[in-house]
Design an enzyme around this catalytic site. Sequence first.
Site, PDB file in Angstrom:
ATOM      1  N   HIS A  58      -0.387  -3.862  -4.117  1.00 22.74           N
ATOM      2  CA  HIS A  58       0.998  -3.377  -4.571  1.00 22.74           C
ATOM      3  C   HIS A  58       1.251  -3.148  -6.061  1.00 22.74           C
ATOM      4  O   HIS A  58       0.809  -4.009  -6.671  1.00 22.74           O
ATOM      5  CB  HIS A  58       1.993  -4.559  -4.010  1.00 22.74           C
ATOM      6  CG  HIS A  58       1.828  -5.238  -2.535  1.00 22.74           C
ATOM      7  ND1 HIS A  58       2.887  -4.699  -1.685  1.00 22.74           N
ATOM      8  CD2 HIS A  58       1.041  -5.876  -1.830  1.00 22.74           C
ATOM      9  CE1 HIS A  58       2.456  -5.032  -0.648  1.00 22.74           C
ATOM     10  NE2 HIS A  58       1.468  -5.929  -0.607  1.00 22.74           N
ATOM     11  N   ARG A  60       4.078  -2.098  -7.420  1.00 21.57           N
ATOM     12  CA  ARG A  60       5.552  -2.197  -7.837  1.00 21.57           C
ATOM     13  C   ARG A  60       6.185  -0.748  -8.690  1.00 21.57           C
ATOM     14  O   ARG A  60       7.019  -1.096  -9.368  1.00 21.57           O
ATOM     15  CB  ARG A  60       5.735  -3.454  -8.738  1.00 21.57           C
ATOM     16  CG  ARG A  60       4.734  -4.565  -8.512  1.00 21.57           C
ATOM     17  CD  ARG A  60       5.318  -5.022  -6.844  1.00 21.57           C
ATOM     18  NE  ARG A  60       4.809  -6.287  -6.614  1.00 21.57           N
ATOM     19  CZ  ARG A  60       4.700  -7.108  -5.521  1.00 21.57           C
ATOM     20  NH1 ARG A  60       5.218  -6.368  -4.492  1.00 21.57           N
ATOM     21  NH2 ARG A  60       4.156  -8.272  -5.056  1.00 21.57           N
ATOM     22  N   ASP A 301      -4.672  -7.713  -0.875  1.00 19.68           N
ATOM     23  CA  ASP A 301      -3.126  -7.929  -0.987  1.00 19.68           C
ATOM     24  C   ASP A 301      -2.692  -8.338  -2.282  1.00 19.68           C
ATOM     25  O   ASP A 301      -1.930  -9.288  -2.405  1.00 19.68           O
ATOM     26  CB  ASP A 301      -2.797  -9.018   0.382  1.00 19.68           C
ATOM     27  CG  ASP A 301      -1.413  -8.885   0.275  1.00 19.68           C
ATOM     28  OD1 ASP A 301      -0.359  -7.829  -0.076  1.00 19.68           O
ATOM     29  OD2 ASP A 301      -0.542  -9.933   1.044  1.00 19.68           O
ATOM     30  N   HIS A 305       3.646 -10.633  -9.537  1.00 26.76           N
ATOM     31  CA  HIS A 305       5.163 -10.846  -9.874  1.00 26.76           C
ATOM     32  C   HIS A 305       5.228 -11.469 -11.380  1.00 26.76           C
ATOM     33  O   HIS A 305       4.370 -11.860 -12.180  1.00 26.76           O
ATOM     34  CB  HIS A 305       5.604 -12.122  -8.882  1.00 26.76           C
ATOM     35  CG  HIS A 305       5.724 -11.757  -7.584  1.00 26.76           C
ATOM     36  ND1 HIS A 305       6.558 -10.694  -6.823  1.00 26.76           N
ATOM     37  CD2 HIS A 305       4.869 -11.974  -6.331  1.00 26.76           C
ATOM     38  CE1 HIS A 305       6.512 -10.646  -5.687  1.00 26.76           C
ATOM     39  NE2 HIS A 305       5.428 -11.288  -5.301  1.00 26.76           N
ATOM     40  N   PHE A 319       6.780 -14.339  -2.628  1.00 27.78           N
ATOM     41  CA  PHE A 319       5.644 -14.658  -2.095  1.00 27.78           C
ATOM     42  C   PHE A 319       4.609 -13.653  -2.593  1.00 27.78           C
ATOM     43  O   PHE A 319       4.787 -12.642  -3.026  1.00 27.78           O
ATOM     44  CB  PHE A 319       5.765 -13.949  -0.501  1.00 27.78           C
ATOM     45  CG  PHE A 319       6.407 -14.816   0.583  1.00 27.78           C
ATOM     46  CD1 PHE A 319       6.017 -15.808   0.905  1.00 27.78           C
ATOM     47  CD2 PHE A 319       7.827 -14.524   0.980  1.00 27.78           C
ATOM     48  CE1 PHE A 319       6.903 -16.732   1.868  1.00 27.78           C
ATOM     49  CE2 PHE A 319       8.389 -15.349   1.938  1.00 27.78           C
ATOM     50  CZ  PHE A 319       8.022 -16.571   2.148  1.00 27.78           C
TER      51      PHE A 319
END
Length: 424
Positions: A58, A60, A301, A305, A319
């Site tokens: 990910h 973002r 994965d 964050h 999460f």
Amino acid sequence: MATVIKHGLVFQNGRLLHTDVLIADKQIQTLGNNLTAEHIIDASNLLVSPGLVDLHVHYRDPGQTYKEDVITGSLAAARGGFTTVGAMPNVLPVPDTPALMSKMVQNNQTNGRVHILQYGPITKNEDTDELPDYAALKQAGAFALSNDGKGVQNAQTMYSAMQQARENQLLVAVHAQDDSLFNHGVVNEGPAAEKLALRPISELAETTQIARDLLLAQKTGVHYHVCHVSTKTSVCLIRMAKKQGINVTCEVAPHHLLLTEDDLVSDDAYYKMNPPLRTKNDQAALIAGLLDGTIDMIATDHAPHALQEKTGGIAKAAFGITGSETAFSELYTKFVKPGIFTLTELLNWLTIKPAQVFGLKNAGMLEPGMPADLAIFDLAHVKRIKEQDYCSKAINSPFTGDEVYGQTVLTMVAGKIVYQKEQA
């Protein structure tokens, strides 16, 4: 200018051998002994691997670049030895039109330090029952489909999606989650949830949707891929489906192999991920599933964050954890060093198998004529994982502070060095 990597232990076509690697014109030219070139890289006592392949990250970007962006995410991948990644489409806006997909693909190619393959969404905005134009998304650069982060709740929607994906020869990679059973939980249903008084997540949220989708995949013939499998029951379902000839593959995340709910000893949001950390029995089933071929591959994965999103306790935190920079070293240290996995098995799950599962012809192998995408690892020396060393914008990892072997020394993409460890 030609380059020779000399004296390394090379993972090539599923075997480990001592050989030199000659690189020129962005490609692997040949492997052999006593090769020479203008530029020499000494890989004595080091492992030389095809660039690792991680088809679940990910970045973002766009929309949440305060967490991560294509530049920092791909630098983190390079530092972890990955040269090909698959970026999930849960960004803002979701790339559910050809124009948005083209824009993302262009950004990946312009700013990515590694090869970034782009997923398209299964449904529009990832939260509707309307399907995008898969043919147009594929034409614009989507290599597969996923709503990762969200399960497709409506069975008819998933059935239609699988039919259309099959028609367009697109793999469907799913985050299996029935929201009615997930019930806004934050950790696995079990002792840790009770001890910390946290809302539980039933394993049924994952397993019932996998069971549903396997029947739909059997009916449609689509290539159905399950992301981050986390339970013993999920492994059993997929094992049975494979025996029945259903076109299903799956992946496991390093954190589900390395950790269990028993590691959740305090209200620490760095241990909050979705699917959550499960039981020791689940962990054992995941390891067994890898070893018997039920689980096809490992994917990180990688979920960065911002610091404020991972503080203040598990209940309200986001999460996900980062994974690109710690995956190989943690797995090598915790599984290969003790003899649970062999080095060739681990490399196979991180190179050859993901390339095979997703039909990538230019990744996962060190062969003459292939792109010179490779990584060099130091297996002999121990190093502590430190926050200040991360290339990612994010530091949300429970592995910070661990002492590990297998740090990346150098990563090369198309013959260009994109990461090199600083000399101590």
